[in-house]
Design an enzyme around this catalytic site. Structure first.
Site, PDB file in Angstrom:
ATOM      1  N   LYS A  50       0.548   4.731   6.846  1.00 25.97           N
ATOM      2  CA  LYS A  50      -0.011   5.593   5.799  1.00 25.97           C
ATOM      3  C   LYS A  50       0.691   6.943   5.825  1.00 25.97           C
ATOM      4  O   LYS A  50       1.513   7.225   6.694  1.00 25.97           O
ATOM      5  CB  LYS A  50      -1.516   5.813   6.014  1.00 25.97           C
ATOM      6  CG  LYS A  50      -2.344   4.527   6.057  1.00 25.97           C
ATOM      7  CD  LYS A  50      -2.322   3.760   4.747  1.00 25.97           C
ATOM      8  CE  LYS A  50      -2.915   2.371   4.923  1.00 25.97           C
ATOM      9  NZ  LYS A  50      -2.717   1.547   3.723  1.00 25.97           N
ATOM     10  N   SER A 101       0.801  -1.223   0.000  1.00 24.96           N
ATOM     11  CA  SER A 101       0.000   0.000   0.000  1.00 24.96           C
ATOM     12  C   SER A 101       0.834   1.273   0.000  1.00 24.96           C
ATOM     13  O   SER A 101       0.308   2.346  -0.282  1.00 24.96           O
ATOM     14  CB  SER A 101      -0.945   0.027   1.208  1.00 24.96           C
ATOM     15  OG  SER A 101      -0.241   0.275   2.401  1.00 24.96           O
TER      16      SER A 101
END
Length: 286
Positions: free
Chosen positions: A106, A63
């Site tokens: 993230k 990701s």
């Protein structure tokens, strides 16, 4: 003739006896014990400092490609956010809302006070719509396009999925919608937007869920180095919102028709993300 008087024999000078040998009973043992105590105290102090200030994490999944690769080993700093809140561009380790036993990694895109939206039709490249993240910082009068050089090569792997946002929770929408981020909330995205479980799915991130800032990649050695912050809005281009170009796209509408509808991200891996089991987003602590 003079008489010679015989002198008595010289008496040897008294020589002091040598000092008695030092008694070593227990002396060396005490020094050894003292050294061991000092070493143990130092080890405990280092352990406490590392526990409070640092966390070692291993990236699991795609990701954050190309910034981070699966199996990268990182040092994360847990002290910084005790001194000031996260800033735009920081790469953070956080507890996933709804599953506090899972840590994910993230990038911070929106901070409290920002008004943010994602418009999947903002740019047109070779006749194809391309998204942009638009941010109006607190106190600003216009939206700005966030420059994102950390994304994958957009000519070969363009961001095409889940590219409209944001509703009142910070999740994906059918069309571009502006959201003002409230206090103690952050909007986060993965750099690899097509396969990232982030705020578009799980909503805004509370400050309490943020654990640390990823600072240093220590493995593999070929990519050893500091993890810098992404560019800020100071370098962004000031642009008004192209309201005349906004249009609904069926593909995106299908992604948000209901909580049970999996996004068409093009792979079983991405469908697993929508079901809440995203391969590639959990950080394994070590």
């Amino acid at each position: 003739m003079s008489q010679l008087t015989a002198l008595p024999p010289a008496t040897p000078e008294a020589v002091p006896p040598p000092p008695p040998p030092e008694k070593r009973s227990g002396g060396s043992g005490r020094r050894l014990a003292r050294d061991l105590i000092e070493v143990l105290a130092l080890a405990v102090a280092l352990y406490v400092v590392i526990t409070i200030c640092l966390q070692t994490v291993r990236v699991d999944g795609p990701s954050m490609i190309p910034t981070l690769q699966s199996n990268d080993l990182l040092f994360a700093d847990k002290l910084t956010y005790r001194l000031h809140p996260p800033e735009r561009g920081d790469i953070i380790v956080l507890r996933q809302p709804g599953d506090i036993n899972r840590d994910i990694i993230k990038r911070v895109i929106g901070v409290p006070g920002d008004t943010i939206q994602i418009d999947g039709t903002f740019h047109v490249v070779n006749g194809q719509p391309r998204p942009a993240v638009l941010i109006k910082p607190a106190g600003a009068s216009t939206f700005r396009v966030l420059p994102e050089p950390y994304l994958p090569d957009q000519s070969r792997d363009p961001w095409t999925d889940v590219d409209f946002c944001c509703d009142s929770a910070g999740k994906a929408t059918r069309t571009p919608e502006a959201l003002t981020i409230p206090k103690d909330r952050f909007f986060v995205l993965g750099d690899n937007r097509n396969v990232s479980l982030d705020s578009r799915y799980i909503g805004l991130i509370p400050t309490a869920n943020i654990i640390a800032r990823a600072r240093l990649r220590i493995w593999p050695l070929s990519t050893f180095g500091l993890l810098g912050r992404g560019p800020g809005l100071a370098a962004a281009i000031l642009l008004p919102l192209p309201w005349g170009l906004v249009r609904q796209r069926r593909r995106v509408a299908a992604l948000v028709t209901g909580p049970s509808a999996p996004p068409r991200l093009g792979s079983l891996r991405s469908r697993a993300e929508w079901r809440g089991t995203p391969p590639g987003h959990q950080l394994l602590r070590r």
